[in-house]
Scaffold this active site. Structure first.
Site, PDB file in Angstrom:
ATOM      1  N   HIS A  54       0.827  -1.211   0.000  1.00  0.00           N
ATOM      2  CA  HIS A  54       0.000   0.000   0.000  1.00  0.00           C
ATOM      3  C   HIS A  54       0.858   1.257   0.000  1.00  0.00           C
ATOM      4  O   HIS A  54       1.990   1.264   0.505  1.00  0.00           O
ATOM      5  CB  HIS A  54      -0.922  -0.001   1.227  1.00  0.00           C
ATOM      6  CG  HIS A  54      -2.034  -1.005   1.120  1.00  0.00           C
ATOM      7  ND1 HIS A  54      -3.020  -0.900   0.177  1.00  0.00           N
ATOM      8  CD2 HIS A  54      -2.289  -2.140   1.819  1.00  0.00           C
ATOM      9  CE1 HIS A  54      -3.858  -1.922   0.301  1.00  0.00           C
ATOM     10  NE2 HIS A  54      -3.427  -2.697   1.290  1.00  0.00           N
ATOM     11  N   ARG A 328      -8.631 -11.057   9.184  1.00  0.00           N
ATOM     12  CA  ARG A 328      -7.968  -9.891   9.776  1.00  0.00           C
ATOM     13  C   ARG A 328      -8.035  -9.979  11.306  1.00  0.00           C
ATOM     14  O   ARG A 328      -9.118 -10.231  11.843  1.00  0.00           O
ATOM     15  CB  ARG A 328      -8.663  -8.606   9.349  1.00  0.00           C
ATOM     16  CG  ARG A 328      -8.822  -8.433   7.851  1.00  0.00           C
ATOM     17  CD  ARG A 328      -9.770  -7.268   7.577  1.00  0.00           C
ATOM     18  NE  ARG A 328     -10.008  -7.075   6.165  1.00  0.00           N
ATOM     19  CZ  ARG A 328     -10.976  -7.691   5.470  1.00  0.00           C
ATOM     20  NH1 ARG A 328     -11.774  -8.551   6.061  1.00  0.00           N
ATOM     21  NH2 ARG A 328     -11.130  -7.438   4.193  1.00  0.00           N
ATOM     22  N   GLU A 360      -3.398  -5.883  11.309  1.00  0.00           N
ATOM     23  CA  GLU A 360      -4.161  -6.191  10.084  1.00  0.00           C
ATOM     24  C   GLU A 360      -3.554  -5.365   8.955  1.00  0.00           C
ATOM     25  O   GLU A 360      -2.404  -4.918   9.059  1.00  0.00           O
ATOM     26  CB  GLU A 360      -5.653  -5.902  10.323  1.00  0.00           C
ATOM     27  CG  GLU A 360      -5.950  -4.514  10.833  1.00  0.00           C
ATOM     28  CD  GLU A 360      -7.423  -4.152  10.738  1.00  0.00           C
ATOM     29  OE1 GLU A 360      -8.029  -4.438   9.701  1.00  0.00           O
ATOM     30  OE2 GLU A 360      -7.948  -3.571  11.703  1.00  0.00           O
ATOM     31  N   SER A 361      -4.294  -5.137   7.884  1.00  0.00           N
ATOM     32  CA  SER A 361      -3.731  -4.367   6.785  1.00  0.00           C
ATOM     33  C   SER A 361      -3.384  -2.956   7.267  1.00  0.00           C
ATOM     34  O   SER A 361      -4.127  -2.394   8.075  1.00  0.00           O
ATOM     35  CB  SER A 361      -4.757  -4.285   5.650  1.00  0.00           C
ATOM     36  OG  SER A 361      -4.155  -3.785   4.504  1.00  0.00           O
ATOM     37  N   CYS A 467      -5.569 -26.360 -12.947  1.00  0.00           N
ATOM     38  CA  CYS A 467      -6.004 -27.694 -12.484  1.00  0.00           C
ATOM     39  C   CYS A 467      -5.922 -27.840 -10.973  1.00  0.00           C
ATOM     40  O   CYS A 467      -6.385 -28.824 -10.418  1.00  0.00           O
ATOM     41  CB  CYS A 467      -5.218 -28.800 -13.183  1.00  0.00           C
ATOM     42  SG  CYS A 467      -3.700 -29.268 -12.355  1.00  0.00           S
TER      43      CYS A 467
HETATM   44  C1  LIG Z   1      -8.071 -10.419   3.738  1.00  0.00           C
HETATM   45  C2  LIG Z   1      -6.787  -9.704   4.063  1.00  0.00           C
HETATM   46  C3  LIG Z   1      -6.179  -8.883   3.112  1.00  0.00           C
HETATM   47  C4  LIG Z   1      -5.007  -8.189   3.405  1.00  0.00           C
HETATM   48  N1  LIG Z   1      -4.388  -7.468   2.433  1.00  0.00           N
HETATM   49  C5  LIG Z   1      -3.226  -6.831   2.710  1.00  0.00           C
HETATM   50  C6  LIG Z   1      -2.543  -6.117   1.701  1.00  0.00           C
HETATM   51  O1  LIG Z   1      -2.919  -6.130   0.545  1.00  0.00           O
HETATM   52  N2  LIG Z   1      -1.436  -5.434   2.042  1.00  0.00           N
HETATM   53  C7  LIG Z   1      -0.962  -5.403   3.318  1.00  0.00           C
HETATM   54  O2  LIG Z   1       0.008  -4.705   3.567  1.00  0.00           O
HETATM   55  N3  LIG Z   1      -1.549  -6.137   4.290  1.00  0.00           N
HETATM   56  C8  LIG Z   1      -2.650  -6.855   4.013  1.00  0.00           C
HETATM   57  N4  LIG Z   1      -3.265  -7.607   4.966  1.00  0.00           N
HETATM   58  C9  LIG Z   1      -2.676  -7.656   6.288  1.00  0.00           C
HETATM   59  C10 LIG Z   1      -1.523  -8.632   6.370  1.00  0.00           C
HETATM   60  O3  LIG Z   1      -1.809  -9.831   5.704  1.00  0.00           O
HETATM   61  C11 LIG Z   1      -1.222  -8.906   7.835  1.00  0.00           C
HETATM   62  O4  LIG Z   1      -1.099  -7.683   8.508  1.00  0.00           O
HETATM   63  C12 LIG Z   1       0.041  -9.694   8.043  1.00  0.00           C
HETATM   64  O5  LIG Z   1       0.080 -10.828   7.236  1.00  0.00           O
HETATM   65  C13 LIG Z   1       0.128 -10.079   9.510  1.00  0.00           C
HETATM   66  O6  LIG Z   1       1.224 -10.903   9.690  1.00  0.00           O
HETATM   67  P1  LIG Z   1       1.489 -11.595  11.072  1.00  0.00           P
HETATM   68  O7  LIG Z   1       2.839 -12.159  11.002  1.00  0.00           O
HETATM   69  O8  LIG Z   1       1.189 -10.629  12.176  1.00  0.00           O
HETATM   70  O9  LIG Z   1       0.343 -12.691  11.200  1.00  0.00           O
HETATM   71  P2  LIG Z   1       0.390 -14.239  10.716  1.00  0.00           P
HETATM   72  O10 LIG Z   1       0.883 -14.377   9.346  1.00  0.00           O
HETATM   73  O11 LIG Z   1      -0.938 -14.835  11.012  1.00  0.00           O
HETATM   74  O12 LIG Z   1       1.493 -14.862  11.670  1.00  0.00           O
HETATM   75  C14 LIG Z   1       1.236 -15.148  13.019  1.00  0.00           C
HETATM   76  C15 LIG Z   1       1.727 -16.548  13.260  1.00  0.00           C
HETATM   77  O13 LIG Z   1       1.678 -16.842  14.648  1.00  0.00           O
HETATM   78  C16 LIG Z   1       1.393 -18.223  14.786  1.00  0.00           C
HETATM   79  N5  LIG Z   1       0.914 -18.437  16.154  1.00  0.00           N
HETATM   80  C17 LIG Z   1      -0.229 -17.978  16.707  1.00  0.00           C
HETATM   81  N6  LIG Z   1      -0.308 -18.357  17.994  1.00  0.00           N
HETATM   82  C18 LIG Z   1       0.813 -19.087  18.273  1.00  0.00           C
HETATM   83  C19 LIG Z   1       1.309 -19.743  19.434  1.00  0.00           C
HETATM   84  N7  LIG Z   1       0.644 -19.744  20.598  1.00  0.00           N
HETATM   85  N8  LIG Z   1       2.494 -20.408  19.348  1.00  0.00           N
HETATM   86  C20 LIG Z   1       3.198 -20.434  18.183  1.00  0.00           C
HETATM   87  N9  LIG Z   1       2.758 -19.815  17.050  1.00  0.00           N
HETATM   88  C21 LIG Z   1       1.596 -19.136  17.098  1.00  0.00           C
HETATM   89  C22 LIG Z   1       0.360 -18.473  13.717  1.00  0.00           C
HETATM   90  O14 LIG Z   1       0.285 -19.840  13.358  1.00  0.00           O
HETATM   91  C23 LIG Z   1       0.861 -17.599  12.573  1.00  0.00           C
HETATM   92  O15 LIG Z   1       1.651 -18.309  11.649  1.00  0.00           O
HETATM   93  C24 LIG Z   1      -4.425  -8.316   4.693  1.00  0.00           C
HETATM   94  C25 LIG Z   1      -5.008  -9.172   5.630  1.00  0.00           C
HETATM   95  C26 LIG Z   1      -6.165  -9.873   5.319  1.00  0.00           C
HETATM   96  C27 LIG Z   1      -6.747 -10.826   6.307  1.00  0.00           C
END
Ligand SMILES: Cc1cc2nc3c(=O)[nH]c(=O)nc-3n(C[C@H](O)[C@H](O)[C@H](O)COP(=O)(O)OP(=O)(O)OC[C@H]3O[C@@H](n4cnc5c(N)ncnc54)[C@H](O)[C@@H]3O)c2cc1C
Length: 509
Positions: A54, A328, A360-361, A467
């Protein structure tokens, strides 16, 4: 990772945030442990999103979301170059479908300019048509700094950087308890349950760490509660997507978004393309009770098609091959709607605990900037000394170097040269995406956790074509058996519980 080991830093969660943080910290000589409950990196939210880098027009000036979005956007191209991750600065049109939306568009322009987003401009229908033939709308805001990245490849590459620089990853390991340090400056004690990859059992792992970083995404509230840090609850909000056939590649020259509705939990259903040019329509936004429930629904998918058609009437939205959903981790409850800011803080209640929640995003875009911020927060808790031998480029993993040129993208001369160098480039495993045996073997060889079908898919694009694995799944299964010594009974899609073959119908003769 051995039980009772001592680390400087424990990171909970190997999504794009946890991996970016671990990679940034691995520039220092500290000992880092990363716990991930799933079988691979990026199996949570980080592989189910729009993949949009973004620009930063959508977020209130002065918030973390605005700040890290704009900084992350600036860092992304260079980072992707270093890690050889596909990135494309395609730009974005936010279109006003009616005259009444002009005011909102101007407000977005002003907000973006305050946030320091470069090159924003309002474009008329003629320029809109030039940027995206056939696009609907009366006027649009063009943001040239919006880009697209492969979200899973970025997460994998960041994890590889962290791993090559000494961070220790433990997969299928769910953190279940965190004890606070008994005296100031001493260690936290983390308890985790490590799944037995090749069996039904699991065992307990205990480690000590001086700093704990909560990057658990949807699990971040639970992780904060384990140590008694007050953190607001997470409200899961699902976003469903349609994937259109690759045949339509090239129909989208730039990303097309509507003007977001006030109080909506998302940015509106939009048209984006993946780094490989595959068009996505989505995401919807719908609060759900179970964040792990990633199912798609017929009614929403129908609405996505209609919305996609409204933005670009010429697009054949019936040519879809698949759907998926991401969730999210919202801090704004349903009755409030809209967005709250990311929480990224070094806890005052429990010194040594760094809490990241509500990412989140634009979390994907912000990941590199968040990682630097968290590195600074960590530096206030621990001395961080630079590692002279830090590996910056895409590293060799398990002795297997990374090949940045995909066979599918190579010129005919390059293809000939690749097949002459290694005849396994001459053996096509996935016909839809033209993935070769050499590439599947390389991907399997570079995985530093359990090898799963989804892990191979995210690294090679096998099973992502028309596929959806109908032709190649069996071949990949054979490769895992023959070349990686993984018996078919132990092959899974995404880890324990997703076994592909429940057993044999008859014994081999
Ligand atoms: C529909 C959607 C569209 C989006 N589009 C965009 C976009 O276009 N551009 C953008 O910048 N952002 C976007 N986002 C936001 C972005 O995807 C997220 O902000 C980002 O991926 C978050 O990453 P994370 O590492 O915090 O979460 P995650 O990728 O979920 O990583 C957290 C990890 O922690 C692990 N975990 C949880 N609890 C435990 C535990 N107790 N012990 C060990 N492991 C654990 C989980 O298994 C997971 O793998 C979007 C999000 C969504 C849902």
């Amino acid at each position: 990772m051995s039980s009772n080991a001592e680390y400087d830093i424990a990171v909970i969660g190997a999504g794009v945030i946890g991996c970016a943080v671990a990679a940034a910290l691995s520039r220092s000589t500290c000992r880092i442990a990363v716990f991930e409950k799933e079988a691979d990196v990026g199996f949570g939210i980080s592989s189910a999103n729009s993949g949009v880098v973004h620009s930063g027009i959508h977020y209130r000036p002065g918030t973390f979301r605005a700040r890290f979005n704009v900084t992350g956007n600036r860092m992304m191209e260079q980072l992707c170059r270093e890690l050889q991750v596909p990135f494309s600065p395609v730009g974005k049109l936010t279109v006003a479908l009616e005259d009444s939306q002009r005011k909102s568009l101007r407000a977005l322009l002003e907000q973006g300019e305050k946030n320091g987003v470069p090159g924003l401009r309002i474009v008329n229908q003629e320029e809109m048509e030039h940027l995206q033939p056939g696009v609907a709308g009366v006027v649009a805001l063009y943001s040239p700094s919006t880009g697209i990245v492969s979200p899973y490849e970025l997460t994998i590459a960041l994890a590889e950087r962290a791993c090559a620089n000494g961070a220790e990853f433990s997969f299928c390991t769910r953190v279940t308890g965190i004890e606070r340090p008994r005296t100031p400056g001493s260690h936290f004690h983390l308890t985790a349950r490590k799944g037995d990859w090749y069996g039904p059992g699991s065992r307990e792992v205990r480690i000590a760490a001086r700093v704990v970083i909560n990057a658990a995404g949807l699990g971040s509230y639970a992780a904060a509660r384990m140590v008694g840090v007050s953190s607001p609850p997470i409200y899961p909000c699902r976003g469903e997507y349609h994937i259109l056939d690759k045949r339509l590649k090239g129909s989208l020259g730039t990303l097309v978004y509507p003007v977001p509705e006030a109080h909506s939990g998302g940015l509106g259903i939009h048209l984006t393309s993946t780094a490989e040019g595959v068009i996505l329509i989505g995401p919807s936004n719908e609060y759900i009770s179970d964040g792990e429930y990633a199912a798609t629904t017929r009614t929403i998918l129908q609405a996505l098609r209609e919305e996609g058609h409204r933005l670009l009437p010429s697009l054949d939205t019936h040519d879809f091959i698949r759907c998926f959903a991401g969730t999210r981790p919202k801090l704004a409850p349903p009755e409030e709607g809209g967005f709250r800011d990311f929480i990224i803080e070094s806890s005052r209640e429990v010194p040594g605990f760094i809490n990241l929640t509500g990412i989140e995003s634009p979390g994907l875009t912000s990941a590199p900037a968040i990682a630097e911020y968290v590195r600074n927060l960590t530096g206030e808790l621990l001395p961080l000394h630079d590692k002279p031998e830090f590996i910056q480029e895409r590293p060799v993993i398990n002795g297997v170097p990374f090949s940045s040129l995909r066979f599918a993208d190579a010129s005919p001369e390059e293809k000939e040269e690749m097949a002459a160098r290694n005849p396994e480039y001459g053996s096509i495993v996935c016909r839809c995406e033209t993935v070769t045996l050499a590439e599947v073997k390389e991907a399997a060889g570079r995985i530093f956790g359990p090898v799963t079908l989804a892990g191979i898919k995210y690294r090679t694009r096998t099973m992502m074509g028309r596929c959806q694995g109908g032709f190649c799944l069996q071949r990949i299964s054979d490769i895992l058996h023959e070349h990686c010594s993984i018996p078919i009974e132990r092959q899974t899609l995404k880890g324990p519980g997703s076994e592909l073959f429940p057993g044999r119908l008859r014994e081999e003769q």
